[in-house]
Design a protein around this motif. Sequence first.
Motif, PDB file in Angstrom:
ATOM      1  N   THR A 410      -7.086   0.933  -6.115  1.00  0.00           N
ATOM      2  CA  THR A 410      -6.312   1.928  -5.367  1.00  0.00           C
ATOM      3  C   THR A 410      -6.932   2.164  -3.992  1.00  0.00           C
ATOM      4  OG1 THR A 410      -5.790   3.024  -7.457  1.00  0.00           O
ATOM      5  CG2 THR A 410      -5.357   4.250  -5.428  1.00  0.00           C
ATOM      6  N   ARG A 413      -7.404   7.348   0.226  1.00  0.00           N
ATOM      7  CA  ARG A 413      -6.445   8.122   1.033  1.00  0.00           C
ATOM      8  C   ARG A 413      -7.222   9.162   1.837  1.00  0.00           C
ATOM      9  NH1 ARG A 413      -0.632  10.263  -0.913  1.00  0.00           N
ATOM     10  NH2 ARG A 413      -0.238   8.077  -0.343  1.00  0.00           N
ATOM     11  N   VAL A 415      -6.516  12.260   4.660  1.00  0.00           N
ATOM     12  CA  VAL A 415      -5.526  13.119   5.318  1.00  0.00           C
ATOM     13  C   VAL A 415      -6.223  13.850   6.454  1.00  0.00           C
ATOM     14  CG1 VAL A 415      -3.886  15.009   5.037  1.00  0.00           C
ATOM     15  CG2 VAL A 415      -4.253  13.386   3.155  1.00  0.00           C
ATOM     16  N   GLU A 444      -1.838   1.824   6.314  1.00  0.00           N
ATOM     17  CA  GLU A 444      -0.558   2.459   6.006  1.00  0.00           C
ATOM     18  C   GLU A 444      -0.662   3.936   6.332  1.00  0.00           C
ATOM     19  OE1 GLU A 444       0.998   1.716   2.152  1.00  0.00           O
ATOM     20  OE2 GLU A 444       0.665  -0.448   2.250  1.00  0.00           O
ATOM     21  N   ILE A 453      -1.206  11.043   6.937  1.00  0.00           N
ATOM     22  CA  ILE A 453      -1.571  10.663   5.563  1.00  0.00           C
ATOM     23  C   ILE A 453      -1.801   9.160   5.582  1.00  0.00           C
ATOM     24  CG2 ILE A 453      -0.865  10.669   3.154  1.00  0.00           C
ATOM     25  CD1 ILE A 453       1.070  12.982   3.972  1.00  0.00           C
ATOM     26  N   ASP A 455      -3.403   5.616   3.984  1.00  0.00           N
ATOM     27  CA  ASP A 455      -3.918   4.821   2.872  1.00  0.00           C
ATOM     28  C   ASP A 455      -4.713   3.668   3.477  1.00  0.00           C
ATOM     29  OD1 ASP A 455      -2.861   6.358   0.846  1.00  0.00           O
ATOM     30  OD2 ASP A 455      -0.945   5.299   0.860  1.00  0.00           O
TER      31      ASP A 455
END
Length: 802
Positions: A410, A413, A415, A444, A453, A455
Motif C-alpha cells: 500500500t 498517504r 495529507v 497520485e 491528499i 499517495d
Amino acid sequence: MLVSLKWLSQYVDIEGLAPEELAEKITRSGIEVDAVIDRAQGMTNIVVGHVVSKEKHPEADKLNVCQVDVGEESLQQIVCGAPNVDAGQKVIVARPGAKLPGGIKIKKAKLRGQESNGMICSLQELGIEGRLVPKAYAEGIYVLPEDSVPGTDALELLGLRDTVLELGLTPNRSDALSMLGVAYEVAAILSTEVKLPEINYTASAEKAQDKLSLRVEDTAVNPLYAAKVVKNVKVAESPLWLQHYLMAAGVRPHNNVVDITNYILMEYGQPLHAFDYDSLGTGEIVTRHAAEGEKITTLDDQERTLQAHNFVITNGKEPVAVAGVMGGANSEVSDETTTVVIESAYFAGQSVRRTSKDLGLRSDSSARFEKGVDPNRVIPAAERAAQLLSELAGGEVLEGTVLVDELDKTPARVVVSPDFINTRLGMKISLEDMLSILERLQFEVEAANGLLIIDVPTRRQDIKIEEDIVEEIARLFGYDEIPTTLPESGEQVGGLTAYQEKRRIVRNVMEGAGLFQAVTYSLTSAAASQKYALKAEETTKLLMPMSEERSILRQSLIPHLVEAAAYNVARQIDSVALYEIGSVFLGQTAEGLPFEEEHLSLVLTGKWTDNAWQGEKKQVDFFVAKGIVEAVFAKLGLTERVSYVKASVDGLHPGRTAHVLLDGGVVGLIGQLHPAEQKQAGVKETYVAELDLLSILNASTEELVYTPVPRFPAMTRDIALELDRTTTAGEIAEIIKGAGTKLLKDVKVFDVYEGEKMAPGKKSVAFSLTYFDPERTLTDEEVVAAHNKVLKALEAAGAEIR
C-alpha cells in the motif's frame, strides 16, 4: 551511483541536453553530481581490427608479429605482446596518431627490428579499471564479437562514446540506486515521461510449481519471495552492450546469467540471485533462520559461521545463500548450468544489515535491502530477468511464478495543506504549480477541502510526513526561486547576548595567555564523574552505555583535560597549556533532565617561559594559574569582588590549592595535582583550575568608567609582619584594607620569608601599601595618620611588626 547517459536515454528523453547541463539540473534539484566522466577520455583513431595471421617474433619469445585488417586496402603489421592474441580474432586497434588515456600517443615504431603500425589494445589501455574487466581478458587483449566490422569505430562498439554521472546519494534517496529511479528523477526535472521496459516472452507449457516448491518460515523477515524457473539455458559471454552497460555502472561482467541479474539490480534496484537448479538437488527452497554455528561458503570462497538471527535461503537441508547479502558457492551458476532458478525477494532491511555486519560482508544487494527496495518492483524484476534469459541465453521460461506474498504494498498517504507548504518555505507557490510538480514526480494527488491528499509511490520510501512533501515541492520548484529576505525585527537588531559577549572575552583571555582550546568527552567513568567537582550533585547515568569509561555525564572538566595533557606529555610534548569551555551536568531539572552548567577549566604543565637565547626559563607554578584566573576577572570587571582562600580538595596538593570566591560564594578552584595523581597520570608538576562560568558571566557588573591619568603623586609605605605560619597573607590583606582610610588605594605582598632567623612556627610577610588622592598632593602627616590606623589594626589582630 554511476549513471551511464546512454543507458539512461533508454528510459527518458535527454537528447540535445549536454551532460554538464543535465548534471547541473540534477544537482540543483537536490541530488549532488560529484563527477561528470567522459568514458572516451579524448581517445581518437581507435578502430576494429581483424587479426589475419600471427607469427612469433624472430627476436623475442614473448612478442608476436600480426597482420591486421583495419579496413584499409592493405594489411597492417602490428607487433603485440599479449599472451591471448591469435589469428581470426576481432580486436581493438589504436592506429598511428591515436591518443589513449594518460596522454599516450601511438606512433609507428620498430620493436626488435620489426615494424609495428599501431597497437592492439586491452580494455585497461582504454582507461577501464582492471577490476571491471572480465576475468577472461584481465591479462591480455579484449576480443570483440565475430560480427564486428574492421575499420569501424571501436569506441562506439564498446559503448565508450558515453558520459557517466557519479551521483553522491544521501541515505534517504535509495530510489536513485537504480536506473529507473534516476529516470523518474530526471523526468520530473525535465517535465517528460518515463519509458519503462516492456516485458514479454513466451512461457512453456511446463509449470514452475511442478519443478520447484517453496516455503517461507518467517514472513516478518521475508514477506515476499518469488522464484522463476528457466531451463535449457546456455551459459556464455554476455552481449557486448550488456557487458559495457555493467562496466559503466562499476560492475564486472561474468557470464550472461549472472550479468542479467546484475543488470536488473542496476536497472530496477531490485537484488536478484540465480541458483543452479541441479546444484540445489532437492527441487525445494526454504527460507529460515540459520542454526547457531551453521556454516556456508559464500561466492567469494570464504567459509562463514552463521548465528541464529541470520536469515538464509536453503534447499531444505543446507544453506545455499545468505538472504539479501550473498549467494553460496554450492549453488553457483557455472558453464555446465542448464536450468536456472531466479530469486527475487523482499527481505527486512534490519535483518540484512545485522547479518551483513555480523559477517563483515557488504554487497550491492545488502546496501539496497538495508535502505529499502520498492515492494512493487520485486515481481516485475523477476519477470524482466526471465525475459532476458529467454532472449540472451536461449532459456525456456516455465509458466508461472513460485510465490509467497504477504507483503503490504500500500502506498504511503500524506495529507498536507498548500498553506503549510508556503509557510514552511516562506514564499507563495500556487496550487497549480504544486499539483504540476507532484504530477511530474508521478505522485497520485487529489486536491480537496483545501488539502492535498497524496499517495506516494512505493519506490519513494523516503516520503513519510508533510515536511517530506515540502522538500519535494521546494527542490523541483527551485531552491534558487526562494526569495531572500531580511528578518522583520522592528527596532531590534541582531547581536550577541551579554552572556555570549562575556564568553568571547573569556576565550580571548585564554588564547591571549597562550592556552590552546580542547574539546573533551562529556561522558566519563563512575570514578571520574565527580572528581574535582565544584558541586557534587546526583550523577546522570546512561541506560545503554557503549563502555564503562563513557557511562556517566561529567561534573568537572578537569579529569579529561588532565588526560589530554598526559596524552601530549607521553608523546614528548613536555609543555602543555590547554583550556576548555564546556558543560557539566548536575542533578536534574523539574523536567527530569540533567541541569547543564557551563564551566571553564585549564591545565598547565612544563615550562611557562623558555627563551633559550636569553637564558630565561620559568616553570609553571600556582601563581601562573592564579594569574590567568585573575586576568579573566579583570577583563570582566570583577576583580574587586573576588577573593581566594586556602582549600582542601581530594586529588589536589594540600598546600597549593585555593577556592575562588565571588561575593563570598565559591565559584572555582585553583591547585596543583596531588603528587600521587601526577604519578598516576605520568606527568610532572601540573596545575589546574576550574570556574563556574555560568555564575561568573551572569554576575551583574557596573558600567565601566574610565578615570584620567593621575595628576598627583602617590606615596607608598612598606610593612614587614611576623605571623603564624598558618595565617594566610590574604587574611592580613583584608585587615589592612578594612583599616585603611579612603586614601589607601592598593595592598600588595612583595616578600615572604621562613628562614632560620624566624622563630619556630613563624614567618615574615612584607606588604607594600599605596596611598593616593586624585584631587591633590598628600602631605606626609595625612599618610602617617592613615598608616597608623592600619598598624593599630594589625597589632590588634596579633600581627607583630618587625
